[in-house]
Design an enzyme around this catalytic site. Structure first.
Site, mmCIF file in Angstrom:
data_model
loop_
_atom_site.group_PDB
_atom_site.id
_atom_site.type_symbol
_atom_site.label_atom_id
_atom_site.label_comp_id
_atom_site.label_asym_id
_atom_site.label_seq_id
_atom_site.Cartn_x
_atom_site.Cartn_y
_atom_site.Cartn_z
ATOM 1 C CB CYS A 61 22.367 50.591 7.888
ATOM 2 S SG CYS A 61 22.105 49.186 6.788
ATOM 3 C CG HIS B 268 22.843 49.788 13.773
ATOM 4 N ND1 HIS B 268 22.165 50.705 13.012
ATOM 5 C CD2 HIS B 268 23.192 48.785 12.924
ATOM 6 C CE1 HIS B 268 22.118 50.287 11.753
ATOM 7 N NE2 HIS B 268 22.730 49.122 11.678
ATOM 8 C CG HIS C 146 17.994 47.525 9.460
ATOM 9 N ND1 HIS C 146 18.065 48.905 9.318
ATOM 10 C CD2 HIS C 146 19.282 47.079 9.418
ATOM 11 C CE1 HIS C 146 19.318 49.262 9.189
ATOM 12 N NE2 HIS C 146 20.085 48.185 9.256
#
Lengths: 387, 317
Positions: A144, A277, A314
């Site tokens: 990620c 994040h 995400h």
């Protein structure tokens, strides 16, 4: 060391193709979550995702892989008006992705013919052929944090003088492969995705791509390009805690953030915005708050923080690049969008999460940070400065 | 400010029980639980770190990091998860979270970071056959720029039997020139000079990455780069670890172009190690320098366009 200008942005998200729908969707406090349509989500606890509503076809008709078409659209926007500038040995392409063309790979497993779309590095090579890039062409994959890591690598090459220009970014497409995996980890929220909210119960998946055109100050000036922002610092750091669980204290993130600020020559007190994040899992958001607190101290309580993940999900390898693009927008306008899904603060995450409505900052901050934290403990941080 | 970068250890994953340094900080139970890719990277990286005399600090060291390069990465675990998904559609067991957790290519970085408390840079490069050499160049850049004091650079690709069908499908475009699938893993420890107890084996002189789909032009560009960097063409030993799939690095044309002295490779001799090739070649170059001093270059070519070059010199050179 040379200065690195951001001179182009491209974003593809569940709000649509382009920076403008992305910006408008965030400012409207909208959420793009809807029942997943790309596959049947009925076997899973969660059923929602943020899918890009209409992925543009490849203008040359060569590319069918969804993830690669997301990338091509973002790259095209980032290069809009700068076509041709990347040709030659003094330019680079660096892309980040978690799974690349994994849909092609799983299709092959199901009996379809093999194509090079399955190879993680194939879209970087494709873009190099199309743009005439003859310098370094690289693909990074740190889960990620991939998008941020790609931008950091490209910026490093420009700063050191190895190249003058680079197209850098990240991409990933939604697939049942990823959905089923996060479901198996019980990491998906069945309801509203709420980054940093006390009621948060998991993340929601999205897809997309983000690209930045980076140039040395000299190269940008030579073609009359106006910097949108400066990329001043970048760093990565490992949690070195556990192969899959994040460091509970956010120590890896804190090391990456501190190193990126040092790299930028910026004091923590000069940072006026953080694109976090903020996945909306219990562990990540708490870890992130602690990591940020260890660098910003008490000031964190009044430092505007945002997460895009309640709005567009995400986006995995795209996330760091899309969030870097958002950070550039905030530095350009002084307006921080609200964090979709956030309503009730969590005492364990004592952050100034911008929520409910956009916030116009009293003064456009000089520096802003974009943070990414990945599976397997990789953290990457970018520090940008207003132009 | 740029710094000198030295190589203080080189190791291969497959050195076997007679290897001079065991990767002692590695949890053997953990080693059994990870996939072939992470296990190979862990063995190569841990062996290199142990050989360099790097002790595991009590807490994560922000100045020490890991960069892994691979062409296929954790594709074995990806394959397992994808197959479980296909089987799940037929009513079999659901996907395993333990397998899914290993479907990220930086899993190898995470394993090494945990094993050795490497709290600094953590990067995985998945660029195809040049990835191992790219990992070394990226690690060198980090040390040279001062953002790390020590980085272990690993090139790895697993000859996981589960991958063979995928590789067979991918190789068809290279026709008869495609060699057998070998895989492997190797690692270098790169650091700034001066760590007490460290004994430099070589130094990183230069490196480059370029993109050139035409094999002849790619050869010319590599030659031009070596000349511009001032290396003694014609006598410079070359390690060519990857099988030559498009004629770019055929020894004949290289010699006719006055590029090569001694040519070593491929590495391993009986197959294609893909992303591990560059790192295996660099280990060979370090050994060559150890035997005869001077400089040695490693060249890797991806027939799809990328090429990478690394020049190592004697540690005192």
């Amino acid at each position: 060391m040379r200065s690195v200008a951001v001179t182009g942005l491209g974003v593809v998200s569940a709000f649509g193709v382009g920076v403008e729908p992305f910006r408008a969707g965030l400012l409207a406090n909208a959420s793009a979550f809807a029942p997943a349509r790309l596959f049947d989500p009925s076997p899973y606890l969660a059923r929602q995702a943020c899918e890009v509503p209409s992925v543009p076809p490849d203008p040359l008709g060569e590319v069918t892989e969804r993830a690669h078409r997301l990338l091509l659209a973002a790259a095209g926007e980032a290069l809009d008006g700068a076509e041709g500038t990347l040709a030659g040995e003094r330019s680079a392409i660096v892309l980040g992705t978690t799974l690349g063309g994994n849909r092609a790979f799983t299709a092959w497993l199901a009996g379809e013919p093999w194509t090079d779309a399955s190879e993680l590095s194939s879209p970087a090579r494709l873009l190099a052929r199309r743009t005439g890039v003859a310098g370094p062409v690289q693909t990074v994959s740190v889960a990620c944090a991939s998008g941020a890591a790609a931008i950091a690598q490209a910026a490093g090459w420009i700063r050191s003088g190895r190249v003058d220009r680079a197209l850098a970014g990240g991409f990933d497409a939604l697939s049942e492969f990823v959905f089923s995996g996060f479901d198996s980890l019980r990491a998906l929220s069945p309801g509203t995705v709420r980054p940093f909210d006390v009621r948060r119960d998991g993340l929601g998946l999205g897809e997309g791509a983000g690209c930045l055109l980076l140039e040395s100050a000299e190269a940008a000036a030579a073609r009359g390009a106006r910097p949108l922002a400066w990329l001043r610092g970048a760093a990565s750091a490992a949690d070195a805690f556990h192969p899959t669980r994040p460091s509970p204290e956010g120590s890896g993130l804190a090391r990456a953030l501190a190193a990126a600020l040092r790299d930028a020559g910026a004091e923590p007190s000069a940072v006026g915005f953080v694109s976090a994040h903020g996945t909306a899992t219990r562990l990540n958001d708490r870890m992130e708050a602690l990591g940020l607190a260890s660098v910003f101290g008490e000031r964190l309580r009044s430092l505007p923080v945002h997460s895009v993940k309640g709005a567009i999900g995400h986006t995995l390898g795209a996330a760091g690049a899309i969030e870097a693009a958002l950070t550039v927008l905030v530095l350009s306008t002084g307006i921080v969008p609200p964090t979709a899904g956030f309503e009730e603060p969590d005492p364990e995450c004592p952050l100034d999460v911008v929520a409910g409505a956009p916030r116009t900052l009293e003064a456009v901050p000089r520096f802003a940070a974009s943070t990414s934290s990945a599976f397997a403990g990789t953290n990457a941080v970018l520090v940008l400065e207003r132009a | 400010m740029t710094r000198r970068v030295v190589v203080t250890a080189a190791a291969r994953a497959d050195e076997g029980p007679g290897a001079s340094a065991d990767p002692s900080p590695v949890d053997l139970a953990r080693l059994r639980r990870v996939d072939h890719y992470a296990r190979t990277a862990l063995l190569a990286g841990a062996r290199a770190l142990a050989r360099a005399g790097v002790s595991r600090p009590a807490s994560p060291d922000a100045d020490a990091g890991v960069v892994v390069g691979s062409a296929w990465g954790c594709r074995g675990s990806i394959l397992s998860h994808a197959r479980s998904l296909l089987r799940g559609a037929e009513g079999a067991d659901p996907p395993s979270p333990a397998v899914f957790a290993q479907t990220v290519h930086n899993s190898a970085c995470g394993e090494l970071a945990v094993a050795w408390n490497l709290g600094g840079v953590s990067e995985a490069i998945l660029s195809g056959p040049t990835a191992g050499l790219e990992a070394i160049l990226s690690a060198s850049d980090r040390v040279r720029a001062g953002s790390a004091a020590l980085v272990v650079a690993v090139g790895v690709d697993g000859a996981d039997p589960a991958l063979l069908p995928a590789w067979e499908a991918a190789r068809r475009r290279f026709g008869a020139r495609a060699p057998t699938f070998a895989g492997g893993g190797a690692a270098l420890v790169l650091e700034r000079p001066g760590r007490p107890g460290a004994a430099p084996l070589a130094a990183v002189a230069d490196g480059t990455l370029l993109f050139e789909p035409d094999p002849v032009r790619a050869r010319e560009r590599l030659a031009a780069w070596l000349r511009a960097a001032g290396h003694p063409l014609g006598t410079l030993p070359l390690v060519l670890p990857s099988p030559d799939l498009d004629g770019c690095l055929d020894p004949g044309p290289l010699r006719r172009a006055g590029l090569a002295g001694e040519i070593l490779g491929p590495e391993p001799p009986d197959g294609d190690a893909f992303g591990a090739a560059g790192a295996l070649g660099a280990v060979r170059a370090v050994e060559r320098i150890g035997r005869g001093g001077g400089a040695c270059a490693v060249l890797v070519r991806d027939p799809e366009g990328p090429a990478a070059a690394l020049v190592l010199t004697a540690a005192g050179g």
